[in-house]
Design a protein around this motif. Structure first.
Motif, PDB file in Angstrom:
ATOM      1  N   CYS A 103       0.835  -1.208   0.000  1.00 26.32           N
ATOM      2  CA  CYS A 103       0.000   0.000   0.000  1.00 26.32           C
ATOM      3  C   CYS A 103       0.865   1.252   0.000  1.00 26.32           C
ATOM      4  O   CYS A 103       1.804   1.375   0.775  1.00 26.32           O
ATOM      5  CB  CYS A 103      -0.911  -0.018   1.224  1.00 26.32           C
TER       6      CYS A 103
ATOM      7  N   CYS B 247      -1.712   6.188  -0.522  1.00 27.76           N
ATOM      8  CA  CYS B 247      -2.096   7.345  -1.332  1.00 27.76           C
ATOM      9  C   CYS B 247      -3.487   7.838  -0.961  1.00 27.76           C
ATOM     10  O   CYS B 247      -3.826   8.982  -1.200  1.00 27.76           O
ATOM     11  CB  CYS B 247      -2.055   6.996  -2.812  1.00 27.76           C
ATOM     12  N   GLY B 248      -4.320   6.950  -0.406  1.00 24.37           N
ATOM     13  CA  GLY B 248      -5.633   7.388   0.063  1.00 24.37           C
ATOM     14  C   GLY B 248      -6.696   7.511  -1.013  1.00 24.37           C
ATOM     15  O   GLY B 248      -7.788   8.017  -0.753  1.00 24.37           O
ATOM     16  N   ARG B 249      -6.412   7.038  -2.216  1.00 21.89           N
ATOM     17  CA  ARG B 249      -7.445   7.104  -3.256  1.00 21.89           C
ATOM     18  C   ARG B 249      -8.664   6.277  -2.855  1.00 21.89           C
ATOM     19  O   ARG B 249      -9.793   6.654  -3.119  1.00 21.89           O
ATOM     20  CB  ARG B 249      -6.897   6.595  -4.578  1.00 21.89           C
ATOM     21  N   CYS B 250      -8.392   5.140  -2.218  1.00 27.11           N
ATOM     22  CA  CYS B 250      -9.485   4.274  -1.776  1.00 27.11           C
ATOM     23  C   CYS B 250     -10.388   5.013  -0.797  1.00 27.11           C
ATOM     24  O   CYS B 250     -11.613   5.000  -0.931  1.00 27.11           O
ATOM     25  CB  CYS B 250      -8.922   3.007  -1.130  1.00 27.11           C
TER      26      CYS B 250
ATOM     27  N   ARG C 225      -7.908   2.869   3.589  1.00 27.52           N
ATOM     28  CA  ARG C 225      -6.457   3.019   3.727  1.00 27.52           C
ATOM     29  C   ARG C 225      -6.014   2.645   5.137  1.00 27.52           C
ATOM     30  O   ARG C 225      -4.998   1.987   5.327  1.00 27.52           O
ATOM     31  CB  ARG C 225      -6.029   4.459   3.433  1.00 27.52           C
TER      32      ARG C 225
ATOM     33  N   MET D 276      -5.579  -1.023   5.602  1.00 28.26           N
ATOM     34  CA  MET D 276      -4.311  -1.539   5.098  1.00 28.26           C
ATOM     35  C   MET D 276      -3.162  -1.191   6.048  1.00 28.26           C
ATOM     36  O   MET D 276      -2.288  -2.001   6.318  1.00 28.26           O
ATOM     37  CB  MET D 276      -4.003  -0.980   3.700  1.00 28.26           C
TER      38      MET D 276
ATOM     39  N   CYS E 171      -7.739   1.545  -6.324  1.00 22.61           N
ATOM     40  CA  CYS E 171      -6.349   1.323  -5.932  1.00 22.61           C
ATOM     41  C   CYS E 171      -5.430   1.171  -7.139  1.00 22.61           C
ATOM     42  O   CYS E 171      -5.649   0.317  -7.987  1.00 22.61           O
ATOM     43  CB  CYS E 171      -6.220   0.094  -5.043  1.00 22.61           C
ATOM     44  N   PRO E 172      -4.390   2.002  -7.229  1.00 25.68           N
ATOM     45  CA  PRO E 172      -3.498   1.928  -8.388  1.00 25.68           C
ATOM     46  C   PRO E 172      -2.652   0.665  -8.432  1.00 25.68           C
ATOM     47  O   PRO E 172      -2.067   0.361  -9.464  1.00 25.68           O
ATOM     48  CB  PRO E 172      -2.615   3.169  -8.233  1.00 25.68           C
ATOM     49  N   VAL E 173      -2.549  -0.081  -7.314  1.00 25.06           N
ATOM     50  CA  VAL E 173      -1.738  -1.293  -7.351  1.00 25.06           C
ATOM     51  C   VAL E 173      -2.545  -2.549  -7.015  1.00 25.06           C
ATOM     52  O   VAL E 173      -2.012  -3.508  -6.445  1.00 25.06           O
ATOM     53  CB  VAL E 173      -0.483  -1.188  -6.455  1.00 25.06           C
TER      54      VAL E 173
ATOM     55  N   ILE F 221      -4.897  -3.446  -4.873  1.00 25.82           N
ATOM     56  CA  ILE F 221      -5.077  -3.922  -3.501  1.00 25.82           C
ATOM     57  C   ILE F 221      -6.567  -4.053  -3.211  1.00 25.82           C
ATOM     58  O   ILE F 221      -7.365  -3.269  -3.720  1.00 25.82           O
ATOM     59  CB  ILE F 221      -4.417  -2.927  -2.517  1.00 25.82           C
TER      60      ILE F 221
ATOM     61  N   PRO G 120      -8.776  -3.715  -0.044  1.00 28.65           N
ATOM     62  CA  PRO G 120      -9.092  -3.525   1.380  1.00 28.65           C
ATOM     63  C   PRO G 120     -10.373  -4.283   1.741  1.00 28.65           C
ATOM     64  O   PRO G 120     -10.506  -4.773   2.863  1.00 28.65           O
ATOM     65  CB  PRO G 120      -9.311  -2.014   1.514  1.00 28.65           C
TER      66      PRO G 120
HETATM   67  S1  SF4 Z   1      -5.034   0.577  -0.668  1.00 26.89           S
HETATM   68 FE1  SF4 Z   1      -4.437   1.297  -2.699  1.00 26.89          FE
HETATM   69  S2  SF4 Z   1      -5.685   3.154  -3.001  1.00 26.89           S
HETATM   70 FE2  SF4 Z   1      -5.700   2.698  -0.810  1.00 26.89          FE
HETATM   71  S3  SF4 Z   1      -4.051   3.922   0.048  1.00 26.89           S
HETATM   72 FE3  SF4 Z   1      -3.229   1.881  -0.380  1.00 26.89          FE
HETATM   73  S4  SF4 Z   1      -2.360   2.066  -2.437  1.00 26.89           S
HETATM   74 FE4  SF4 Z   1      -3.711   3.834  -2.172  1.00 26.89          FE
END
Ligand code: SF4
Ligand code: SF4
Lengths: 429, 261
Positions: free
Chosen positions: A297, A300-303, A319, A322, A372-374, A376, A378
């Motif tokens: 993770c 980044c907080g996009r989620c 976030r 995670m 999530c850009p990668v 993930i 949650p």
């Molecule tokens: S789970 Fe993905 S979208 Fe959320 S903070 Fe982590 S990397 Fe960013």
């Protein structure tokens, strides 16, 4: 080879060796932590895995270019360090077509570095002055906050050293050969300082070189402690992307068999099922993939920004889920280091890190997973914890107990008689 | 026209097999608002002379709310019971008006031995329109502004974004998208068992937030494709006192209304 050169080479080897040793120890610890999780089979072909990895990890194009260019530069630094010479690659390439390629790569790095320098300053302002909401949430207080700023500060220092190294070198080269290497930015800077005495230019260049190397090594050692670990873990994590549609929840085979034997007494529960586990109470009960997710993770907080519960002021933040999972693993491994491998505290991920109020708030909407850009999830962790909260601790909101009872007795979440299932047809004609 | 609802057990007893089973769902069977959607969809099936059947009293909840609330036991009981019934009749294809039923039947029943071709009614209607079987009369909705609220279990969970839109576009109306649509769509607040409980403490109810987003484009109609979204957004519109000017309507109802079924 002069005495000074030998000292330099020895210093270089010690520095690099020690850094790798320290970094390796921490990486090993992280690997062990991820292996605390339960096995999970991820049924994908190598083609699917590579595709997911290339799409996502390299999809962050910036990162790819950066990795490629910095690798060439690092290779040079290494050869330089091991031989005690300087600009080894340039001199090796001089005169051949590779020379212009080399000059191009260095120019590329320099321009990228300048841009990064500017962007880094903007990032710092974004976190400290402009207060973008995504970076101001409670879970980021303390270490995550300092971590983010540390990295940004590293970047600024690293870039400063790169320019010291290259401009000092360019200035010396100009003095010696009447012209620079053809590096646009450092050539320009080198030109400005070319009137400095040679001793000072050497000093600037050497400081830049060693500073640059030290920063790279510091970063290597710091990386596994930092959220920037995701730069590396994004690769394995996307490689092991789960193939199921986002809406699918994994079957719990042991409960399937248990219920089957209730409905059909002739069904024999396979001995391999073992004891029934009700979802996850702690990180040990999560799949290794969820634990790898936690280490990948980027915070980044996009989620969280996309989460409907969070947007409407509920405590839930994907976030934080995670980060809690990772913190729990780190606390366990710290405990094990201090008190031996049998270490156990009376704490669990469920309750002591993630509260039930957070778990109850999730609508399972998959917005966090989508964002999530990668890759993930949650949601996966939330649902496993929820299973434990409901089935093991039997701690469910009264309204849920009502729907469970209705579903058992009336085959519907509401209290209607199953015989009335066709009542709607009365309105048809 | 006299509308019929063939029941699967009766058809089978007569030695007939339906082409498709209409999975009505708990909301579609019992919730007053959702019942109207069930009726509208049944009328369409009748008008197009589709050889369908419902399970009737043999249908049980798919178990979705229990599984997502964390109660796997209740889910397994219902799911195994349903699969036994469906397999017993040799059901091959299922259509449903509920994205939650759709997701569970399609994605989660196979692991328990229930393998069927499952389609959501948005996809089903889209196919009927594309094949030229379902003709939609323009007129009723001509010039009306319709916006569509994406259901999470259709959209993100199963990547169905275009089908419901294709159905709306067949109406000759004006489909306006809000900013937060498709993959970025905000949940109505009902999923994961939330439909059946109060929101956790916070600043706002999720359905209010979503309704406000949908109202930003001043629609005449908010189209939905899920009985739970329907309830949530209808409540949201009432909360803003806009129930007289903004209608919350399922895509099946849009078609039935346009064709005056
Ligand atoms: S789970 Fe993905 S979208 Fe959320 S903070 Fe982590 S990397 Fe960013
Ligand atoms: S699935 Fe749950 S945690 Fe993720 S965005 Fe939706 S409500 Fe938030």
């Amino acid at each position: 080879m002069s005495f000074l050169t030998i000292i330099q080479i020895l210093l270089f080897i010690t520095l690099v060796g020690a850094s790798f040793f320290v970094a390796f120890r921490k990486f090993k610890e992280i690997y062990d932590n991820i292996n605390m999780g339960k096995p999970e089979q991820i049924d994908t072909t190598l083609g699917f895995r590579l595709k997911s990895m290339f799409l996502i990890a390299f999809g962050q194009k910036k990162m790819f270019k950066l990795t490629f260019a910095t690798q060439i530069e690092l290779i040079e630094i290494f050869i330089d360090g091991l031989t005690g010479k300087h600009r080894i690659l340039y001199h090796a390439f001089e005169g051949s077509f590779l020379e212009s390629l080399y000059v191009f790569v260095i120019n590329f790095i320099e321009i990228l570095s300048l841009l990064t320098f500017i962007v880094t300053i903007i990032f710092i302002l974004r976190r400290t002055t402009f207060k973008v909401a995504r970076f101001q949430m409670p879970e980021l207080k303390g270490w995550p906050w300092r971590d983010a700023l540390n990295i940004l500060a590293f970047e600024l220092t690293l870039i400063t050293f790169i320019f010291m190294m290259n401009s000092g070198d360019s200035a010396l080269h100009m003095k010696e050969h009447g012209e620079g290497y053809g590096f646009i930015l450092s050539g320009f800077l080198g030109n400005m300082i070319s009137s400095f005495p040679n001793g000072l230019l050497h000093f600037i260049e050497k400081t830049g070189w060693w500073g640059h190397l030290c920063m790279v090594m510091v970063f290597l050692v710091y990386l596994p402690y930092s959220k920037h670990l995701h730069i590396l873990l994004a690769f394995p994590n996307t490689f092991f992307t789960r193939p199921e549609p986002k809406g699918e929840m994994r079957n719990m085979t042991a409960i399937e068999h248990e219920v089957k034997s209730m409905l059909d007494p002739s069904f024999v529960v396979p001995a391999t099922d073992g004891e029934i586990k009700f979802g996850a109470k702690d990180v040990y009960d999560l799949s290794w993939k969820s634990l790898l997710d936690a280490y990948s993770c980027t915070e980044c907080g996009r989620c969280t920004a996309a989460c409907p519960a969070n947007q409407t002021g509920k405590k839930l933040s994907p976030r934080k889920i995670m980060m809690d999972t990772r913190d729990r693993m780190e606390d366990i491994s710290k405990g094990k280091k201090e008190h031996g491998p049998d270490f156990a505290d009376n704490r669990n991920l469920l309750g002591d890190y993630v509260t039930k109020e957070e778990l109850r708030a999730c609508t399972t909407c998959n917005a966090c997973v989508e964002e999530c850009p990668v890759n993930i999830s949650p949601l996966n962790i939330i649902l496993e914890l929820r299973r434990n909260m409901i089935m093991d601790e039997a701690d469910s909101p009264a309204e849920w107990n009502t729907i469970f009872a209705n579903m058992e007795n009336n085959q519907a979440p509401w209290q209607f008689s199953p015989d009335d299932r066709l009542k709607w047809t009365e309105e048809l004609n | 026209m006299q509308y019929n609802v063939p029941v699967l057990s009766e058809l089978v007893a007569e030695g007939k097999t339906p082409d498709v089973v209409f999975w009505v769902g708990c909301a579609g069977s019992f919730d007053q608002r959702a019942q109207r959607v069930t009726v509208a969809f049944t009328k369409i099936l009748n008008r197009l002379q589709i050889n369908f059947a419902v399970l009737g009293t043999e249908e049980a909840c798919t178990g979705d709310p229990a599984r997502r609330a964390g109660n796997e036991f209740v889910f397994q009981m219902l799911a195994q019971q349903n699969i036994a019934a469906l397999n017993n009749y040799g059901v091959k294809k299922i259509v449903t008006t509920c994205p939650h039923c759709f997701n569970t039947l399609k994605n989660e029943y196979p692991a328990l031995g229930g393998n069927y071709e499952v389609v959501h009614h948005s996809t089903y209607l889209q196919q009927l329109i594309n094949e030229g079987k379902l003709k939609v009369e323009g007129g009723t909705f001509k010039g009306k502004k319709i916006t569509y609220h994406d259901s999470c279990y259709l959209g993100r969970a199963n990547d169905i974004y275009e089908a419901p839109r294709a159905v709306i576009e067949a109406l000759d109306a004006d489909l306006v998208e809000i900013k937060k649509c498709k993959t970025n769509g905000l949940c109505c607040g009902a999923g994961g068992g939330q439909m059946f409980k109060e929101d956790e403490p916070g600043k706002k109810r999720i359905n209010i937030e979503r309704t406000e987003q949908l109202m930003e484009v001043n629609p005449d109609v908010i189209a939905v494709a899920c009985p739970f979204c329907n309830t949530m957004i209808t409540d949201g519109v009432k909360n803003e006192n806009k129930q007289d000017t903004i209608k919350v309507v399922d895509i099946a109802e849009l078609i039935a209304q346009a064709n005056s079924y």
